[in-house]
Design an enzyme around this catalytic site. Sequence first.
Site, PDB file in Angstrom:
ATOM      1  N   ASP A   4     -12.302  15.839  10.539  1.00  0.00           N
ATOM      2  CA  ASP A   4     -11.781  14.714   9.752  1.00  0.00           C
ATOM      3  C   ASP A   4     -12.769  13.579   9.537  1.00  0.00           C
ATOM      4  O   ASP A   4     -12.385  12.525   9.040  1.00  0.00           O
ATOM      5  CB  ASP A   4     -10.485  14.151  10.371  1.00  0.00           C
ATOM      6  CG  ASP A   4      -9.364  15.158  10.305  1.00  0.00           C
ATOM      7  OD1 ASP A   4      -9.316  15.899   9.315  1.00  0.00           O
ATOM      8  OD2 ASP A   4      -8.549  15.200  11.241  1.00  0.00           O
ATOM      9  N   VAL A  61      -5.665  20.901  15.747  1.00  0.00           N
ATOM     10  CA  VAL A  61      -6.910  21.172  15.033  1.00  0.00           C
ATOM     11  C   VAL A  61      -7.887  21.914  15.944  1.00  0.00           C
ATOM     12  O   VAL A  61      -8.505  22.903  15.548  1.00  0.00           O
ATOM     13  CB  VAL A  61      -7.546  19.861  14.496  1.00  0.00           C
ATOM     14  CG1 VAL A  61      -8.888  20.139  13.842  1.00  0.00           C
ATOM     15  CG2 VAL A  61      -6.603  19.197  13.497  1.00  0.00           C
ATOM     16  N   GLY A  86      -3.787  16.280  27.165  1.00  0.00           N
ATOM     17  CA  GLY A  86      -4.142  16.338  25.747  1.00  0.00           C
ATOM     18  C   GLY A  86      -3.969  17.726  25.143  1.00  0.00           C
ATOM     19  O   GLY A  86      -4.147  17.908  23.937  1.00  0.00           O
TER      20      GLY A  86
END
Lengths: 277, 277
Positions: free
Chosen positions: B123, B31, B54
């Site tokens: 989100d 994302v 990450g």
Amino acid sequence: MSYPTLEPGGSLLIAWQLRGRRVLLVGGGEVAAGRLVLLKNADAHVTVLCAPEGLGKEMKYRIEVEQVVDKYIPEPYSREEQLTCGENGEMYDMILTAIDDPEASREICAWSRARHIPVNVADVPPECDFYFGSVIRRGPLQVMVSTGGKGPRLARQIRQRLENAIPSYTGDAIERVGSLRSALRKIAPRPEQSAARMSWMTDVCETWTIDQLAELDDESIPLVLEGWHDRTVPAYSQVMQSKRNWHWPRMQNVASFLLGVTSTAAIIVALAHRTHR
Amino acid sequence: MSYPTLEPGGSLLIAWQLRGRRVLLVGGGEVAAGRLVLLKNADAHVTVLCAPEGLGKEMKYRIEVEQVVDKYIPEPYSREEQLTCGENGEMYDMILTAIDDPEASREICAWSRARHIPVNVADVPPECDFYFGSVIRRGPLQVMVSTGGKGPRLARQIRQRLENAIPSYTGDAIERVGSLRSALRKIAPRPEQSAARMSWMTDVCETWTIDQLAELDDESIPLVLEGWHDRTVPAYSQVMQSKRNWHWPRMQNVASFLLGVTSTAAIIVALAHRTHR
């Protein structure tokens, strides 16, 4: 590598959330009236600052007849104090100007930017944090066409083409998919199910066409949800078949009931006839 | 009254200007990589904050191979000081997060909002000042499809339909109209001519179709501009005819020149031949 190629030189297109946010709109002409519609369609709390003689026909109608302007201040812009709201001089969440006074526009712009308040000055692109585009609206669906200020009139022409390409039932389809998602969240509420929920919803939206999704209703949603348990998407034809089957027993019940009513009535009539005789 | 009917419940769709603005992107997954593309396509100066472990494949590629990330800070988010930039703790112009840590997301959001910094938390719609939509890009043309968070996947499906409805030459048409506008501004530069300029440009864009506008070039633009003087729009066919006529005299010149060269050469050869004899 198959990642999308970068194409610099554009803007960041976003859907700004204004529900209940306070917006100052300076001006009352045709452009200001257009801005007001965009703001009210986004549920903003709008204050209009404009001398009464500066109000155009549409703005007058919106203020006096429709009464959709939350606060009208009948003054021209003349000083910075007019750019704050409330008794304590609180900040607006956004400021838009649409006036024929470049100097005042520039002043309002500089003042807003120094305070990190998003600002748009109509027809003066370099003074803007953001531009408007040409917009299509179909219920929850919004489409914006932007040419980055290079062709606002062409944007309108392109918008018309796109309008023809959006089926009328698209707004319905979005509402129905929203209902399906809410229903799914009820039977699979845990946060750790979120990724699975999103992935299954994607499958549904990609298996059913937009016109089929628009046909989803209270009867068919539970039938589609049956697929969730084994992570499959029931075919549209299958769901419509089950829906008819689901109707059939009820139809039989109704028919049986009517048969009962009719035969009872017939017997009573027959008995009454006999008694009468 | 024939003013557009208000339709509340939407968002304010805008084209945010990020050229040279500093944006903090927290996260490095799929994302976040998608957000990076949107930011770089809007010419933002992007700082990515994310622990090396990450980083997803695409983000690694953008950082290491493409080197389009202006500053990469190889740390996970852990404290507020990471949300300011430069040595003096200056503010970013926008903050985006796309991390799987709702608590950190909420903290970053509250911090940004308190400082009037536009913020989007992937989100987590209620935490957002703005949402993203599904975007089409054709040169200077950008189209965003937004469902106000009700159907992001459906938005993608609708975007595909719209993509098919935008002719490939639309980007060219916008660029050419931009050139026509610049050329017009040169022959009618005064500010008080602005309204007349805009109105004439509208006439041009509404008289010529998009594919005709895409054919405008250095030769035809002056021919279209001839209409400005009496505020008319030359028809497409007329301009193309004039363009051919404009070519014809040049062709004749070239032909005459070649004829001259050939005949002179012939005479010289003939003379040389005679002298030689």
